[in-house]
Design a protein around this motif. Structure first.
Motif, PDB file in Angstrom:
ATOM      1  N   GLY A  47       0.817  -1.218   0.000  1.00  0.00           N
ATOM      2  CA  GLY A  47       0.000   0.000   0.000  1.00  0.00           C
ATOM      3  C   GLY A  47       0.845   1.261   0.000  1.00  0.00           C
ATOM      4  N   GLY A  48       1.931   1.242  -0.735  1.00  0.00           N
ATOM      5  CA  GLY A  48       2.731   2.453  -0.862  1.00  0.00           C
ATOM      6  C   GLY A  48       3.767   2.661   0.234  1.00  0.00           C
ATOM      7  N   THR A  49       3.791   1.831   1.280  1.00  0.00           N
ATOM      8  CA  THR A  49       4.824   2.037   2.296  1.00  0.00           C
ATOM      9  C   THR A  49       6.019   1.119   2.066  1.00  0.00           C
ATOM     10  N   ARG A  50       5.788  -0.175   2.109  1.00  0.00           N
ATOM     11  CA  ARG A  50       6.912  -1.100   1.903  1.00  0.00           C
ATOM     12  C   ARG A  50       6.487  -2.214   0.970  1.00  0.00           C
ATOM     13  N   ARG A  51       7.453  -2.791   0.288  1.00  0.00           N
ATOM     14  CA  ARG A  51       7.168  -4.026  -0.449  1.00  0.00           C
ATOM     15  C   ARG A  51       6.923  -5.103   0.588  1.00  0.00           C
ATOM     16  N   GLY A  52       6.202  -6.116   0.209  1.00  0.00           N
ATOM     17  CA  GLY A  52       5.976  -7.199   1.162  1.00  0.00           C
ATOM     18  C   GLY A  52       7.226  -8.027   1.357  1.00  0.00           C
ATOM     19  N   ALA A  53       7.362  -8.603   2.525  1.00  0.00           N
ATOM     20  CA  ALA A  53       8.476  -9.508   2.765  1.00  0.00           C
ATOM     21  C   ALA A  53       7.937 -10.747   3.468  1.00  0.00           C
ATOM     22  N   ASN A  54       8.365 -11.913   3.002  1.00  0.00           N
ATOM     23  CA  ASN A  54       7.895 -13.171   3.581  1.00  0.00           C
ATOM     24  C   ASN A  54       9.049 -14.106   3.887  1.00  0.00           C
ATOM     25  N   MET A  55       8.827 -14.944   4.875  1.00  0.00           N
ATOM     26  CA  MET A  55       9.716 -16.082   5.090  1.00  0.00           C
ATOM     27  C   MET A  55       8.900 -17.340   4.826  1.00  0.00           C
ATOM     28  N   GLY A  56       9.459 -18.247   4.061  1.00  0.00           N
ATOM     29  CA  GLY A  56       8.813 -19.544   3.849  1.00  0.00           C
ATOM     30  C   GLY A  56       9.719 -20.632   4.399  1.00  0.00           C
ATOM     31  N   ILE A  57       9.120 -21.477   5.222  1.00  0.00           N
ATOM     32  CA  ILE A  57       9.921 -22.542   5.838  1.00  0.00           C
ATOM     33  C   ILE A  57       9.291 -23.896   5.529  1.00  0.00           C
ATOM     34  N   LEU A  58      10.140 -24.869   5.236  1.00  0.00           N
ATOM     35  CA  LEU A  58       9.647 -26.241   5.123  1.00  0.00           C
ATOM     36  C   LEU A  58      10.575 -27.149   5.933  1.00  0.00           C
ATOM     37  N   ARG A  59       9.946 -28.038   6.696  1.00  0.00           N
ATOM     38  CA  ARG A  59      10.746 -28.989   7.480  1.00  0.00           C
ATOM     39  C   ARG A  59      11.526 -29.908   6.547  1.00  0.00           C
ATOM     40  N   VAL A  60      12.714 -30.257   6.972  1.00  0.00           N
ATOM     41  CA  VAL A  60      13.594 -31.073   6.132  1.00  0.00           C
ATOM     42  C   VAL A  60      13.028 -32.479   5.925  1.00  0.00           C
ATOM     43  N   ASP A  61      12.085 -32.891   6.792  1.00  0.00           N
ATOM     44  CA  ASP A  61      11.504 -34.231   6.635  1.00  0.00           C
ATOM     45  C   ASP A  61      10.175 -34.217   5.876  1.00  0.00           C
ATOM     46  N   HIS A  62       9.842 -33.065   5.263  1.00  0.00           N
ATOM     47  CA  HIS A  62       8.638 -33.024   4.423  1.00  0.00           C
ATOM     48  C   HIS A  62       8.956 -33.722   3.095  1.00  0.00           C
ATOM     49  N   PRO A  63       8.018 -34.511   2.566  1.00  0.00           N
ATOM     50  CA  PRO A  63       8.296 -35.233   1.310  1.00  0.00           C
ATOM     51  C   PRO A  63       8.652 -34.336   0.120  1.00  0.00           C
ATOM     52  N   ASP A  64       8.224 -33.065   0.133  1.00  0.00           N
ATOM     53  CA  ASP A  64       8.527 -32.178  -1.004  1.00  0.00           C
ATOM     54  C   ASP A  64       9.821 -31.381  -0.809  1.00  0.00           C
ATOM     55  N   ILE A  65      10.670 -31.845   0.100  1.00  0.00           N
ATOM     56  CA  ILE A  65      11.816 -31.022   0.487  1.00  0.00           C
ATOM     57  C   ILE A  65      12.751 -30.695  -0.692  1.00  0.00           C
ATOM     58  N   VAL A  66      12.934 -31.616  -1.611  1.00  0.00           N
ATOM     59  CA  VAL A  66      13.855 -31.339  -2.727  1.00  0.00           C
ATOM     60  C   VAL A  66      13.300 -30.222  -3.615  1.00  0.00           C
ATOM     61  N   GLU A  67      12.009 -30.299  -3.881  1.00  0.00           N
ATOM     62  CA  GLU A  67      11.390 -29.240  -4.698  1.00  0.00           C
ATOM     63  C   GLU A  67      11.527 -27.877  -3.996  1.00  0.00           C
ATOM     64  N   PHE A  68      11.351 -27.902  -2.673  1.00  0.00           N
ATOM     65  CA  PHE A  68      11.464 -26.658  -1.900  1.00  0.00           C
ATOM     66  C   PHE A  68      12.884 -26.097  -1.959  1.00  0.00           C
ATOM     67  N   ILE A  69      13.857 -26.953  -1.727  1.00  0.00           N
ATOM     68  CA  ILE A  69      15.256 -26.488  -1.686  1.00  0.00           C
ATOM     69  C   ILE A  69      15.663 -25.833  -3.004  1.00  0.00           C
ATOM     70  N   THR A  70      15.095 -26.343  -4.102  1.00  0.00           N
ATOM     71  CA  THR A  70      15.502 -25.842  -5.418  1.00  0.00           C
ATOM     72  C   THR A  70      14.522 -24.811  -5.997  1.00  0.00           C
ATOM     73  N   CYS A  71      13.506 -24.417  -5.217  1.00  0.00           N
ATOM     74  CA  CYS A  71      12.439 -23.597  -5.818  1.00  0.00           C
ATOM     75  C   CYS A  71      12.868 -22.172  -6.161  1.00  0.00           C
ATOM     76  N   LYS A  72      13.993 -21.712  -5.593  1.00  0.00           N
ATOM     77  CA  LYS A  72      14.457 -20.371  -5.949  1.00  0.00           C
ATOM     78  C   LYS A  72      15.774 -20.420  -6.720  1.00  0.00           C
ATOM     79  N   LYS A  73      16.011 -21.548  -7.341  1.00  0.00           N
ATOM     80  CA  LYS A  73      17.243 -21.707  -8.118  1.00  0.00           C
ATOM     81  C   LYS A  73      17.359 -20.589  -9.156  1.00  0.00           C
ATOM     82  N   ASN A  74      16.232 -20.286  -9.760  1.00  0.00           N
ATOM     83  CA  ASN A  74      16.186 -19.178 -10.704  1.00  0.00           C
ATOM     84  C   ASN A  74      15.932 -17.890  -9.906  1.00  0.00           C
ATOM     85  N   ASN A  75      16.823 -16.924 -10.085  1.00  0.00           N
ATOM     86  CA  ASN A  75      16.732 -15.672  -9.312  1.00  0.00           C
ATOM     87  C   ASN A  75      15.401 -14.960  -9.449  1.00  0.00           C
ATOM     88  N   ALA A  76      14.739 -15.185 -10.571  1.00  0.00           N
ATOM     89  CA  ALA A  76      13.508 -14.430 -10.828  1.00  0.00           C
ATOM     90  C   ALA A  76      12.281 -15.072 -10.192  1.00  0.00           C
TER      91      ALA A  76
END
Ligand code: ADP
Length: 571
Positions: free
Chosen positions: A158-187
C-alpha cells in the motif's frame, strides 16, 4: 537534528506524514514527537500528567539523538490512522483450501500495514497426495508459495513497503527437494526468503552419513527416505548458487520457546531474527552502539552507564508499543498481548568497533560482543522485571517457563538482533551487527533508488590522519575494500575491514557471540567472496551448528543479479 542526506531522503519518501497531495505534514522532529507522544500515552493510567510529559520527552530525546530507534512500522504508523506498529508476524497455514486462502488474506492485511510475515508450509500435504473432498491430488507446498508470492506482489505494501515473507519447510517433508531448489532461478518467488527447517535428527544423520525419514504431515506416515548428506549438499549447492535457501534449527528455536504450552515455534519473521508462535507479532527496536561511547583522556571506551539507561528506556518504550498497537487480526491481538514479546537489539556495531580501533575479525571484538550483549540482555530482563512489578506480568505467564523459575517478567522475550536495513540508514550507521560492507559504496534502497555513501567514521579518521582526498575515496569506492592501498596506514587497513575482507568463520563467530545472549535470534548474512567454494559454504553451516546459532544465511558476492549493496559502482 543531525541527519545524513540519505536519511532525510528515506524519511521523506516513506516515513513522514503527508497529505493527500503528497505534501509533507511533518519534519523528522515532528515524526519523532508523534511517535514519542503516542507510545508514551500507554502510561496514561499509571502516571500523573507531568510524569507522562517527561516520559514522552525521554522517548523523544532517545530517538532524536539517534540513540535508539523502533522498527519502521512504529515510525511510520504511530499516531496515525493505521496504527500498526510491528515488523514481525508469523501466521499458521492449515492443510485446507479455506485455511490456505485465509492466511493469504491475513498476510495481505499485514503487508498493507508495513509488517513482514513468516510461514511454515510444513503442514501442507505433499504434491500428489490425494484430496478426499474432490478426489483430486494436492499440488503441494511450493505451488502454494507461488500463490502467496503473487498476492504479495499485488499488494506492494500500500505504498509504504514491499511485502516480505519467510517460507519454511521442514527437512523431513516429502517435497523437500522441490522446496530447496524452488528459488534456483533468481527471478522466481522473489517476495520470499526461504529456509529449510532443520532438525537435530537430520544433523545427526548428516554427521553419521545415514538416511532419514520423510513424513507425510497430514497422516504422520513415513513415505520415504533420503540420504541426509545428499540433502545437506543440495542445500549447500543452492545456497552457493544464489544464497537461498538458508537454514534454521527448529529444535533450537523450540528449546528456547518460553511458552511451550501455547504451541510449537515453526517459523520466524522474514529476516530470520524473530521466531514466533502462530499469530504472534513482535515489535523490535535497536540501540545505536556507535553512540554508546565516551572519551576518557581523549580515548574512546564503551559508556556502560549510558547503555544501561538507554536499555531501560528502550524496554519501557517497546513494552508500551504493545499496548498502543493496533493489530490487524483479533487472533494476533490476543497472542501478542498475551506474551508481550519485544525484541531489543543493536545497530552500528561495526562503527563502534572502528571507533575503538578493534578489528571486526579479532578475538577482542568477539569478547566485546559477548560483554555488550550480555549486559543488554541482563539489563533488559531487569527492566522487564521492574515493569512487571508496576504493571503486571504478561497474561500467559502461567503457561511460561518463568513461572517455574520464579522470575516475574512483563515480556516473554526482550532481545532480538534485527537487520536494521532502513533504521541504520536513518541513524547513519552500519547495519545491525554486520561488518562494514564497503568503505564507500552505492546502496539500492527501497525499490530502485540508489544512494552513494562513504563511511563517516572512515572519512573522519582519513581527515585526521591527513590522507583524505576525493580522488582516493573514488578509487576506494571502485574496490570497496581499503586492503592494499599503500597510502593508508596498516593499522587503519586492519580496523576498517569490510565484509569480504573477513573470512566466513569470523562472520559466524560474531553471530554466535551475539546469539549467546539473545532471547530470540540474530539477523546476519555471512558474506562470502565470489570465489568461495561449496566447501566454504558447508563449513560455515557446520560452524553455525556447532556454535549454537539458530540458523544461518550466506550470500556469495555476485551470485544473484539483483543485489541490495553493490561495490564498485560510482555515480
Ligand atoms: P527496519 O530497519 O526497516 O526497521 P529491518 O531491516 O530491521 O527493518 O527488518 C526487520 C523486520 O522488518 C524484518 O525481519 C521483517 O520482519 C520486517 N521487514 C523488513 N522489510 C520489510 C518489508 N519491505 N516489508 C515487510 N516487512 C519488512
Amino acid at each position: 537534528m543531525n541527519l545524513t542526506e540519505n536519511a532525510i531522503k528515506v524519511l521523506k519518501k516513506r516515513y513522514l506524514a503527508k497529505d493527500e497531495n503528497g505534501n509533507l505534514l511533518e519534519d523528522p522532529e515532528g515524526m519523532f514527537r508523534r511517535v514519542a507522544r503516542t507510545v508514551a500515552s500507554a502510561d496514561k493510567e499509571y502516571v500523573s500528567e507531568e510524569e507522562l510529559k517527561s516520559i514522552e520527552q525521554e522517548f523523544y530525546d532517545m530517538m532524536v539523538n539517534l540513540d535508539f530507534l523502533p522498527n519502521s512500522p512504529t515510525l511510520m504508523n504511530a499516531g496515525r490512522p493505521l496504527g500498526q506498529l510491528s515488523a514481525c508476524f508469523v501466521l499458521p497455514i492449515e492443510d485446507t483450501m479455506e485455511g490456505i486462502f485465509e492466511t493469504i488474506k491475513n498476510a495481505a492485511l499485514i503487508h498493507k500495514s508495513g509488517g513482514g510475515t513468516g510461514f511454515s508450509f510444513s503442514r501442507l500435504r505433499p504434491k500428489g497426495a490425494s484430496v478426499n473432498s474432490t478426489g483430486g491430488v494436492a499440488s503441494g507446498p511450493v505451488s502454494f508459495m507461488k500463490v502467496f508470492n503473487a498476492a504479495t506482489e499485488a499488494v506492494k505494501q500500500g505504498g509504504t513497503r514491499r511485502g516480505a515473507n519467510m517460507g519454511i519447510l521442514r527437512v523431513d517433508h516429502p517435497d523437500i527437494v522441490e522446496f530447496i531448489t524452488c528459488k534456483k532461478n533468481n527471478a522466481d518467488i522473489t517476495n520470499f526468503n526461504i529456509s529449510v527447517g532443520i532438525t537435530e535428527e537430520f544433523m545427526n544423520a548428516v554427521e553419521n552419513n545415514e538416511y532419514y525419514n520423510l513424513v507425510e504431515p497430514h497422516t504422520g506416515k513415513i513415505v520415504g527416505k533420503q540420504n541426509a548428506r545428499e540433502i545437506f549438499d543440495l542445500i549447500v549447492d543452492m545456497a552457493w548458487n544464489n544464497g537461498e535457501p538458508g537454514i534454521i534449527f527448529l529444535d533450537r528455536l523450540n528449546k528456547d520457546n518460553v511458552t511451550p504450552e501455547l504451541g510449537e515455534i515453526e517459523s520466524t519473521n522474514p529476516c530470520g531474527e524473530q521466531p514466533l508462535l502462530p499469530y504472534e507479532a513482535c515489535n523490535l527496536g535497536s540501540i545505536n552502539l556507535s553512540n554508546m561511547l565516551k572519551y576518557v583522556d581523549g580515548k574512546p571506551e564503551v559508556d556502560f552507564a549510558k547503555l544501561r539507561t538507554t536499555v531501560w528506556k528502550a524496554v519501557h518504550f517497546l513494552d508500551n508499543v504493545i499496548d498502543v498497537n493496533k493489530y490487524p487480526l483479533p487472533e494476533i491481538d490476543k497472542m501478542t498481548r498475551g506474551t508481550r514479546k519485544i525484541g531489543l537489539g543493536v545497530m552500528g556495531w561495526a562503527d563502534m568497533l572502528c571507533k575503538l580501533n578493534i578489528p571486526y575479525n579479532s578475538q577482542s571484538s568477539i569478547d566485546l560482543a559477548e560483554k555488550i550483549m550480555h549486559f543488554i540482555q541482563d539489563e533488559s530482563r531487569k527492566a522487564s522485571m521492574e515493569l512487571a512489578e508496576k504493571k503486571g506480568v504478561f497474561p500467559y505467564y502461567d503457561k511460561s517457563i518463568y513461572k517455574n523459575l520464579g522470575i516475574r517478567v512483563r515480556n516473554a522475550t526482550t532481545t532480538t538482533i534485527a537487520p536494521t536495513g532502513t533504521l541504520s540508514i536513518i541513524a547513519g550507521v552500519s547495519s545491525g551487527i554486520e561488518p562494514l560492507f564497503a568503505i564507500s559504496y552505492i546502496r539500492n534502497v527501497m525499490d530502485n533508488d540508489e544512494l552513494v555513501e562513504v563511511n563517516p567514521v572512515f572519512k573522519q579518521v582519513a581527515k585526521e590522519e591527513g590522507f583524505y582526498s576525493d580522488e582516493l575515496m573514488r578509487r576506494i569506492a571502485k574496490k570497496g575494500s581499503i586492503r592494499g592501498f599503500d597510502e593508508i596506514p596498516e593499522w587503519i587497513q586492519d580496523v576498517f575491514v569490510t565484509a569480504h575482507d573477513i573470512s566466513p568463520d569470523w562472520h559466524v563467530r560474531m553471530q554466535a557471540a551475539f546469539q549467546k545472549y539473545t532471547d530470540n535470534a540474530v539477523s546476519k548474512t555471512v558474506n562470502l567472496r565470489n570465489e568461495a567454494t561449496r566447501k566454504d559454504v558447508a563449513d560455515a553451516f557446520w560452524l553455525a551448528y556447532k556454535t549454537n546459532c539458530k540458523g544461518i544465511t550466506i550470500y556469495r558476492d555476485g551470485s544473484r543479479d539483483l543485489q541490495v549493496l553493490n561495490i564498485g559502482k560510482v555515480k
